[in-house]
Scaffold this motif. Structure first.
Motif, short mmCIF file in Angstrom:
data_model
loop_
_atom_site.label_atom_id
_atom_site.label_comp_id
_atom_site.label_asym_id
_atom_site.label_seq_id
_atom_site.Cartn_x
_atom_site.Cartn_y
_atom_site.Cartn_z
N PRO A 191 0.77 -1.16 -0.06
CA PRO A 191 -0.01 -0.14 -0.09
C PRO A 191 0.82 1.31 -0.10
N LEU A 192 2.13 0.96 0.54
CA LEU A 192 2.76 2.64 0.67
C LEU A 192 3.51 2.76 -0.64
N ALA A 193 3.78 1.54 -1.49
CA ALA A 193 4.33 1.73 -2.79
C ALA A 193 3.23 2.29 -3.79
N ASP A 194 1.82 1.91 -3.32
CA ASP A 194 0.82 2.41 -4.19
C ASP A 194 0.36 3.80 -3.98
N TYR B 29 -8.93 1.22 1.45
CA TYR B 29 -8.92 0.83 3.12
C TYR B 29 -7.37 0.72 3.36
N ASP B 30 -6.69 -0.28 2.64
CA ASP B 30 -5.29 -0.74 2.97
C ASP B 30 -4.27 0.60 2.92
N ARG B 31 -4.59 1.53 2.09
CA ARG B 31 -3.57 2.90 2.34
C ARG B 31 -3.81 3.53 3.43
N TRP C 168 -2.43 5.42 8.71
CA TRP C 168 -2.58 5.77 10.23
C TRP C 168 -1.55 4.95 11.16
N PHE C 169 -1.13 3.62 10.44
CA PHE C 169 -0.20 3.08 11.34
C PHE C 169 1.17 3.74 11.34
N LEU C 170 1.44 4.34 10.36
CA LEU C 170 2.95 5.23 10.45
C LEU C 170 2.68 6.52 10.96
#
Length: 118
Positions: A31-34, A48-50, A55-57
């Motif tokens: 997701p970060l690459a996306d 959702y994955d992005r 939020w995690f980071l």
């Protein structure tokens, strides 16, 4: 011993924040690459994955900011950590453990208890 541990609370929390961020980069690599491929700006919704990766980071960054504040308070200003910081952290982690038992929230519970010691 407890007072010595308490004086390292900021450092322990900073390492937890770094670990949280590194894990997030590995877990959310795709997701970060996306997000990067989408040009960053306005690249999260409706994915959702992005959003989870963001939020995690972001939580890792906020945790690191809190760690630095605690470290400054204890090591530069030579002040005690207010007990409410540990209480709030414990509450946050207990809620986190309830909803996500397989998570890193467990790592912060002992740190919160150390901060709560008077």
């Amino acid at each position: 011993m407890a007072a010595k541990l308490k004086s390292y609370s900021g450092t322990m929390l900073a390492w937890t924040a770094v670990l949280h961020t590194v894990v997030g980069i590995f877990v959310y690599w795709q997701p970060l690459a996306d997000i990067g491929r989408s040009g960053l700006f306005n690249s999260i919704d409706p994915h959702y994955d992005r959003g989870s990766a963001f939020w995690f980071l972001l939580f890792g960054a906020l945790l690191f900011m809190l760690a630095e504040l605690i470290r400054w308070l204890t090591q530069v200003k030579r002040m005690e950590i207010p007990k409410f910081i540990g209480v709030y952290m414990l509450g946050l982690c207990l809620v986190g453990v309830f909803f996500m038992p397989v998570s890193g929230f467990w790592l912060v519970i002992p740190q919160a208890l150390i901060m709560m010691r008077g």
